[in-house]
Design a protein around this motif. Structure first.
Motif, mmCIF file in Angstrom:
data_model
loop_
_atom_site.group_PDB
_atom_site.id
_atom_site.type_symbol
_atom_site.label_atom_id
_atom_site.label_comp_id
_atom_site.label_asym_id
_atom_site.label_seq_id
_atom_site.Cartn_x
_atom_site.Cartn_y
_atom_site.Cartn_z
ATOM 1 N N ASN A 124 6.081 4.347 -5.686
ATOM 2 C CA ASN A 124 6.587 3.990 -7.014
ATOM 3 C C ASN A 124 5.894 4.806 -8.102
ATOM 4 N N GLU A 125 4.587 4.958 -7.969
ATOM 5 C CA GLU A 125 3.833 5.709 -8.972
ATOM 6 C C GLU A 125 4.286 7.161 -9.030
ATOM 7 N N LEU A 126 4.639 7.709 -7.877
ATOM 8 C CA LEU A 126 5.091 9.102 -7.805
ATOM 9 C C LEU A 126 6.590 9.254 -8.079
ATOM 10 N N GLU A 127 7.280 8.115 -8.218
ATOM 11 C CA GLU A 127 8.739 8.121 -8.345
ATOM 12 C C GLU A 127 9.370 8.944 -7.219
ATOM 13 N N ASP A 128 8.877 8.701 -6.040
ATOM 14 C CA ASP A 128 9.271 9.467 -4.853
ATOM 15 C C ASP A 128 10.747 9.235 -4.534
ATOM 16 N N PRO A 129 11.545 10.295 -4.424
ATOM 17 C CA PRO A 129 12.981 10.135 -4.164
ATOM 18 C C PRO A 129 13.296 9.599 -2.772
ATOM 19 N N ARG A 130 12.334 9.631 -1.883
ATOM 20 C CA ARG A 130 12.573 9.139 -0.522
ATOM 21 C C ARG A 130 12.669 7.621 -0.462
ATOM 22 N N ARG A 131 12.323 6.961 -1.537
ATOM 23 C CA ARG A 131 12.370 5.501 -1.557
ATOM 24 C C ARG A 131 13.770 4.968 -1.247
ATOM 25 N N THR A 132 14.798 5.663 -1.677
ATOM 26 C CA THR A 132 16.165 5.179 -1.469
ATOM 27 C C THR A 132 16.553 5.172 -0.001
ATOM 28 N N VAL A 133 15.817 5.932 0.815
ATOM 29 C CA VAL A 133 16.060 5.964 2.258
ATOM 30 C C VAL A 133 15.073 5.056 2.986
ATOM 31 N N TYR A 134 13.808 5.158 2.625
ATOM 32 C CA TYR A 134 12.778 4.360 3.285
ATOM 33 C C TYR A 134 12.975 2.865 3.049
ATOM 34 N N ASN A 181 17.091 -4.475 -1.920
ATOM 35 C CA ASN A 181 17.379 -5.912 -1.840
ATOM 36 C C ASN A 181 16.820 -6.705 -3.020
ATOM 37 N N LEU A 182 16.048 -6.046 -3.900
ATOM 38 C CA LEU A 182 15.482 -6.721 -5.064
ATOM 39 C C LEU A 182 16.040 -6.112 -6.344
ATOM 40 N N ALA A 183 16.485 -6.949 -7.243
ATOM 41 C CA ALA A 183 17.018 -6.460 -8.517
ATOM 42 C C ALA A 183 15.940 -5.801 -9.361
ATOM 43 N N SER A 184 14.675 -6.182 -9.138
ATOM 44 C CA SER A 184 13.576 -5.672 -9.950
ATOM 45 C C SER A 184 13.039 -4.332 -9.471
ATOM 46 N N GLY A 185 13.597 -3.792 -8.382
ATOM 47 C CA GLY A 185 13.111 -2.523 -7.845
ATOM 48 C C GLY A 185 12.420 -2.710 -6.519
ATOM 49 N N TYR A 186 11.474 -1.835 -6.219
ATOM 50 C CA TYR A 186 10.778 -1.873 -4.936
ATOM 51 C C TYR A 186 9.429 -2.557 -5.097
ATOM 52 N N GLU A 187 9.187 -3.596 -4.283
ATOM 53 C CA GLU A 187 7.938 -4.329 -4.343
ATOM 54 C C GLU A 187 7.483 -4.643 -2.920
ATOM 55 N N GLY A 188 6.326 -4.121 -2.551
ATOM 56 C CA GLY A 188 5.827 -4.302 -1.197
ATOM 57 C C GLY A 188 5.095 -5.607 -1.006
ATOM 58 N N GLY A 189 5.167 -6.121 0.215
ATOM 59 C CA GLY A 189 4.417 -7.322 0.547
ATOM 60 C C GLY A 189 2.924 -7.040 0.588
ATOM 61 N N ILE A 190 2.119 -8.037 0.306
ATOM 62 C CA ILE A 190 0.663 -7.864 0.308
ATOM 63 C C ILE A 190 0.203 -7.614 1.736
ATOM 64 N N TYR A 191 -0.446 -6.490 1.940
ATOM 65 C CA TYR A 191 -0.819 -6.113 3.298
ATOM 66 C C TYR A 191 -1.789 -7.119 3.905
ATOM 67 N N GLY A 192 -1.440 -7.621 5.081
ATOM 68 C CA GLY A 192 -2.295 -8.557 5.816
ATOM 69 C C GLY A 192 -2.050 -10.011 5.491
ATOM 70 N N ALA A 193 -1.284 -10.281 4.420
ATOM 71 C CA ALA A 193 -1.004 -11.667 4.044
ATOM 72 C C ALA A 193 0.293 -12.136 4.687
ATOM 73 N N SER A 194 0.573 -13.422 4.596
ATOM 74 C CA SER A 194 1.848 -13.967 5.060
ATOM 75 C C SER A 194 2.857 -13.833 3.922
ATOM 76 N N THR A 237 0.821 -1.216 0.000
ATOM 77 C CA THR A 237 0.000 0.000 0.000
ATOM 78 C C THR A 237 0.850 1.260 0.000
ATOM 79 N N LEU A 238 2.014 1.208 0.639
ATOM 80 C CA LEU A 238 2.938 2.341 0.641
ATOM 81 C C LEU A 238 3.837 2.313 -0.594
ATOM 82 N N VAL A 239 4.408 1.158 -0.886
ATOM 83 C CA VAL A 239 5.357 1.051 -1.985
ATOM 84 C C VAL A 239 4.717 1.421 -3.320
ATOM 85 N N ASP A 240 3.508 0.944 -3.575
ATOM 86 C CA ASP A 240 2.854 1.205 -4.858
ATOM 87 C C ASP A 240 2.644 2.701 -5.087
ATOM 88 N N ASP A 241 2.232 3.410 -4.042
ATOM 89 C CA ASP A 241 2.018 4.855 -4.184
ATOM 90 C C ASP A 241 3.329 5.591 -4.446
#
Length: 298
Positions: free
Chosen positions: A259-269, A273-286, A253-257
């Protein structure tokens, strides 16, 4: 010989103030599922193993009870005792020093009360913190907010003296001008929360805060400097590094937003660890720790 040196009957105000400051900052910072789950509730993080809290099951670990208890017992009661000790021993200090210490205490009290109201709504307030009243009434949340605003407006003129100094004040190291900005910034936040329910008081609070001076840059931030070795390390380091556990990934829910904004804070937040970029875990799932973006190390 019957006096226990490790169980004092009277504690100086500066020790109580320091202890309350640390307890408050620990709780605000903490992300342990047994202590504070606000990063789940706001969907910044999600879990890899224990998914009760991301699914809003708050009772298995008694999260509301522990949050409530810690803020009342470890923070507000210590601040109340620090306030009473300062007033009782005012002959040892200049009047401006007493007022400054009380002003610092007041800011942390208001911050904590707002934290409680924002979490629970109606809470014990006017009858709280008394050992003789074990069943205090719950005050209306808006009435508490209104009183907190008035307290901060009245507090603005009390920062002229020297309050708790460096070593006692672990937030601003005794810089009273920064405490005053913190107080007025807190007043601004309280006012903005009431813009629809009480616009007249909200306007009064905002105008007073801005005219008296609020935080203007990162130099004014209220920061608590933890130590590099236990037991006074940052709770984030304890749960993310020292524990050796992999309980959290960043939520989609955070990562997708961002990513869409190309937010520069991503490099700090986030961690790369993923070669494909930033991908958030499904909220509430295992979620698998290896397959989703980790929390940034900074």
């Amino acid at each position: 010989m019957n006096v226990d040196p490790k169980n004092p009957s009277s504690v100086p105000a500066e020790y109580l103030f320091t202890s309350a400051s640390k307890e408050l900052m620990d709780q605000v910072t903490n992300l342990n599922v047994n202590t504070n789950i606000f990063r789940f509730v706001s969907q910044y993080l999600t879990a890899t193993t224990y998914t009760q809290e991301p699914n809003y099951n708050l009772t298995d670990r008694n999260i509301p009870e522990s949050h409530f208890l810690l803020l009342y017992r470890n923070v507000l009661i210590d601040l109340k005792d620090a306030e009473e000790f300062t007033k009782a021993n005012n002959q040892l200090l200049e009047e401006s020093e007493v007022n400054a210490r009380l002003a610092q205490i007041q800011v942390l009290q208001v911050y904590t009360w707002q934290y409680l109201v924002d979490t629970f709504g109606n809470v014990p307030y006017s009858e709280a913190l008394s050992t003789s009243n074990t069943t205090p009434m719950y005050d209306d949340a808006q009435i508490i907010y209104e009183d907190l605003i008035n307290r901060l407006i009245e507090n603005n003129n009390n920062f002229g003296g020297q309050g708790f100094t460096s070593g006692e004040d672990l937030i601003f190291n005794g810089e009273m001008s920064k405490w005053q900005k913190f107080s007025n910034s807190l007043l601004l936040r309280l006012g903005m929360r009431l813009t629809e329910s009480n616009p007249e008081l909200a306007n009064t609070a905002v105008q007073a805060a801005v005219s008296n001076g609020v935080m203007e840059s990162n130099e004014d931030n209220a920061l608590f400097q933890y130590l590099s070795s236990p037991p006074n390390t940052n709770p984030l380091w304890v749960d993310l590094v020292q524990s050796g556990r992999n309980d959290y990934v960043v939520a989609n829910t955070l990562v997708d937003d961002l990513n869409e904004l190309e937010d520069p804070r991503r490099t700090v937040y986030f961690d790369d660890n993923l070669a494909s970029g930033y991908e958030g875990g499904i909220y509430g799932a295992s979620n698998s720790y290896a397959n989703f973006t980790h929390i940034g190390s900074e």
